[in-house]
Design an enzyme around this catalytic site. Structure first.
Site, PDB file in Angstrom:
ATOM      1  N   ASN A  11       0.860  -1.184   0.000  1.00  0.00           N
ATOM      2  CA  ASN A  11       0.000   0.000   0.000  1.00  0.00           C
ATOM      3  C   ASN A  11       0.901   1.239   0.000  1.00  0.00           C
ATOM      4  O   ASN A  11       1.455   1.603   1.029  1.00  0.00           O
ATOM      5  CB  ASN A  11      -0.901  -0.053   1.245  1.00  0.00           C
ATOM      6  CG  ASN A  11      -1.748   1.192   1.396  1.00  0.00           C
ATOM      7  OD1 ASN A  11      -1.818   2.027   0.500  1.00  0.00           O
ATOM      8  ND2 ASN A  11      -2.413   1.306   2.539  1.00  0.00           N
ATOM      9  N   TRP A  12       1.021   1.846  -1.172  1.00  0.00           N
ATOM     10  CA  TRP A  12       1.964   2.970  -1.310  1.00  0.00           C
ATOM     11  C   TRP A  12       1.399   4.273  -0.739  1.00  0.00           C
ATOM     12  O   TRP A  12       2.115   5.279  -0.667  1.00  0.00           O
ATOM     13  CB  TRP A  12       2.327   3.171  -2.784  1.00  0.00           C
ATOM     14  CG  TRP A  12       3.127   2.035  -3.367  1.00  0.00           C
ATOM     15  CD1 TRP A  12       3.488   0.880  -2.732  1.00  0.00           C
ATOM     16  CD2 TRP A  12       3.657   1.946  -4.694  1.00  0.00           C
ATOM     17  NE1 TRP A  12       4.202   0.076  -3.593  1.00  0.00           N
ATOM     18  CE2 TRP A  12       4.330   0.706  -4.792  1.00  0.00           C
ATOM     19  CE3 TRP A  12       3.634   2.786  -5.817  1.00  0.00           C
ATOM     20  CZ2 TRP A  12       4.970   0.295  -5.968  1.00  0.00           C
ATOM     21  CZ3 TRP A  12       4.261   2.383  -6.984  1.00  0.00           C
ATOM     22  CH2 TRP A  12       4.928   1.142  -7.053  1.00  0.00           C
ATOM     23  N   LYS A  13       0.122   4.293  -0.420  1.00  0.00           N
ATOM     24  CA  LYS A  13      -0.528   5.478   0.168  1.00  0.00           C
ATOM     25  C   LYS A  13      -0.269   6.721  -0.700  1.00  0.00           C
ATOM     26  O   LYS A  13      -0.130   6.603  -1.914  1.00  0.00           O
ATOM     27  CB  LYS A  13      -0.071   5.667   1.616  1.00  0.00           C
ATOM     28  CG  LYS A  13      -0.250   4.379   2.421  1.00  0.00           C
ATOM     29  CD  LYS A  13      -0.106   4.557   3.911  1.00  0.00           C
ATOM     30  CE  LYS A  13      -0.290   3.205   4.593  1.00  0.00           C
ATOM     31  NZ  LYS A  13      -0.292   3.278   6.048  1.00  0.00           N
ATOM     32  N   HIS A  99      -9.731   1.067   4.549  1.00  0.00           N
ATOM     33  CA  HIS A  99      -8.447   1.224   5.247  1.00  0.00           C
ATOM     34  C   HIS A  99      -8.628   2.157   6.445  1.00  0.00           C
ATOM     35  O   HIS A  99      -9.426   3.093   6.400  1.00  0.00           O
ATOM     36  CB  HIS A  99      -7.392   1.782   4.277  1.00  0.00           C
ATOM     37  CG  HIS A  99      -6.020   1.772   4.872  1.00  0.00           C
ATOM     38  ND1 HIS A  99      -5.577   2.768   5.703  1.00  0.00           N
ATOM     39  CD2 HIS A  99      -5.032   0.862   4.796  1.00  0.00           C
ATOM     40  CE1 HIS A  99      -4.350   2.474   6.107  1.00  0.00           C
ATOM     41  NE2 HIS A  99      -3.994   1.315   5.576  1.00  0.00           N
ATOM     42  N   GLU A 101      -7.002   4.556   7.546  1.00  0.00           N
ATOM     43  CA  GLU A 101      -6.814   5.991   7.292  1.00  0.00           C
ATOM     44  C   GLU A 101      -8.064   6.586   6.646  1.00  0.00           C
ATOM     45  O   GLU A 101      -8.391   7.756   6.863  1.00  0.00           O
ATOM     46  CB  GLU A 101      -5.557   6.209   6.437  1.00  0.00           C
ATOM     47  CG  GLU A 101      -4.299   6.018   7.285  1.00  0.00           C
ATOM     48  CD  GLU A 101      -3.129   5.374   6.579  1.00  0.00           C
ATOM     49  OE1 GLU A 101      -3.070   5.386   5.341  1.00  0.00           O
ATOM     50  OE2 GLU A 101      -2.259   4.833   7.300  1.00  0.00           O
ATOM     51  N   GLU A 171      -5.876  -4.996  10.410  1.00  0.00           N
ATOM     52  CA  GLU A 171      -4.866  -3.973  10.657  1.00  0.00           C
ATOM     53  C   GLU A 171      -5.226  -3.202  11.923  1.00  0.00           C
ATOM     54  O   GLU A 171      -6.024  -2.256  11.869  1.00  0.00           O
ATOM     55  CB  GLU A 171      -4.810  -2.999   9.481  1.00  0.00           C
ATOM     56  CG  GLU A 171      -4.475  -3.661   8.158  1.00  0.00           C
ATOM     57  CD  GLU A 171      -3.847  -2.669   7.211  1.00  0.00           C
ATOM     58  OE1 GLU A 171      -2.658  -2.793   6.946  1.00  0.00           O
ATOM     59  OE2 GLU A 171      -4.541  -1.745   6.777  1.00  0.00           O
ATOM     60  N   GLY A 177       1.925   2.225  10.802  1.00  0.00           N
ATOM     61  CA  GLY A 177       2.890   3.307  10.671  1.00  0.00           C
ATOM     62  C   GLY A 177       3.529   3.722  11.978  1.00  0.00           C
ATOM     63  O   GLY A 177       4.189   4.760  12.058  1.00  0.00           O
ATOM     64  N   SER A 217       2.921  -2.189  10.537  1.00  0.00           N
ATOM     65  CA  SER A 217       4.357  -2.249  10.820  1.00  0.00           C
ATOM     66  C   SER A 217       4.967  -3.624  10.562  1.00  0.00           C
ATOM     67  O   SER A 217       5.815  -4.085  11.326  1.00  0.00           O
ATOM     68  CB  SER A 217       4.631  -1.780  12.252  1.00  0.00           C
ATOM     69  OG  SER A 217       4.213  -0.434  12.412  1.00  0.00           O
ATOM     70  N   GLY A 238       2.670  -1.159   4.396  1.00  0.00           N
ATOM     71  CA  GLY A 238       2.687   0.260   4.072  1.00  0.00           C
ATOM     72  C   GLY A 238       4.118   0.748   3.893  1.00  0.00           C
ATOM     73  O   GLY A 238       4.728   0.589   2.828  1.00  0.00           O
ATOM     74  N   GLY A 239       4.689   1.316   4.950  1.00  0.00           N
ATOM     75  CA  GLY A 239       6.023   1.917   4.871  1.00  0.00           C
ATOM     76  C   GLY A 239       7.068   1.037   4.192  1.00  0.00           C
ATOM     77  O   GLY A 239       7.813   1.505   3.304  1.00  0.00           O
TER      78      GLY A 239
END
Ligand code: PGA
Length: 265
Positions: A11-13, A99, A101, A171, A177, A217, A238-239
């Site tokens: 997930n590159w956000k 998601h 976010e 999640e 994150g 994470s 993600g990251g």
């Protein structure tokens, strides 16, 4: 996890410019060719889907392309929104829904998440439905209750013909994150409960075929232990998905788990 093919999503956000997105696609396409026991999908920003699609196609990559969101209506006066047909036109067959976010930063309500999930399943897309509890909810012991209510809300009255096209991403909001990860045992407990809810909503066979992946994470040094849990079928990253070496290590951990457990490819 017997016959479930592990799924790893990147997930590159809201990250990367066009050149950066193309470069990352190129790196991944090269390095993932031998990772044939797992399904890998990347979720760039909408504006990079076209370039990502072209780059993956040129490299004959088996990495799947996904969008981070869609709007459930086919067309019309919905300023700023993107339809399912529009992302399909750009080669995306996987979509993230709900998601954390979007739920907690953007304020997306449960009825809209349900409409998106239904529209995607009906369109034959792969829907990655994200659920998970906040820190307060975890500390009050409500993890399973929150997961269950989010699942029941999003999947109400839905028929699943192909269980491969629904992926549940557990999640925990407090792990996204933050560098904090659920312990493999805590994550396994949550996944087991999620599978029991899926069995109640659909049936045992369908629940056993749906991939339930963990996100929050996930890094190269914790992926293997998480993925070796019986009900954890991969991860939503993600990251670490923005760093090709980290993402590839995580994909390799999923591939090794699936080999160890004899998943047929
Ligand atoms: P993270 O994000 O790996 O950076 O915690 C996971 C996600 O948001 O899907």
């Amino acid at each position: 996890m017997a016959s479930r093919r592990p799924y790893v999503g990147g997930n590159w956000k809201m990250n990367l410019d066009r050149n950066g997105a193309v470069a990352l696609c190129r790196d991944l396409a090269q390095e993932t060719l031998t990772l044939d026991a797992i399904q890998i999908a990347i979720f760039p920003a909408f504006v990079h889907l076209d370039a990502a699609h072209a780059t993956l196609a040129l490299a004959k990559s088996n990495v799947m392309l996904g969008a981070q969101d869609v709007y459930p209506e086919p067309d019309g006066a919905f300023t700023g929104e993107i339809s399912i047909a529009m992302v399909q036109d750009f080669g995306a067959n996987h979509v993230l829904v709900g998601h954390s976010e979007r739920r907690h930063v953007i304020g997306e309500p449960e009825p809209l998440i349900r409409q998106k999930t239904r529209a995607l399943i009906e369109a034959g897309m792969t829907c990655v439905l994200c659920i998970g509890e906040t820190l307060d909810q975890r500390e009050s012991g409500d993890t399973n209750a929150i997961n269950e209510s989010q699942l029941r809300s999003a999947l109400r009255n839905l028929t699943i013909d192909d269980p491969q096209r629904l992926v549940i991403a557990y999640e925990p909001v407090w792990a996204i994150g933050t560098g904090r990860t659920a312990t493999p045992d805590d994550a396994q407990d949550a996944h087991k409960h999620i599978r029991a809810v899926l069995a109640d909503l659909f049936d045992e066979n369908t629940a056993n075929a749906i991939r339930i992946i963990y996100g929050g994470s996930v890094k190269p040094d914790n992926a293997a232990e998480l993925f070796s849990q019986p009900d954890i079928d991969g991860g939503l990253i993600g990251g670490a998905s923005l760093k090709p070496n980290d993402f590839l290590s995580i994909c390799t951990a999923a591939q090794e788990t699936s080999r160890a457990e004899g998943v047929s490819t």
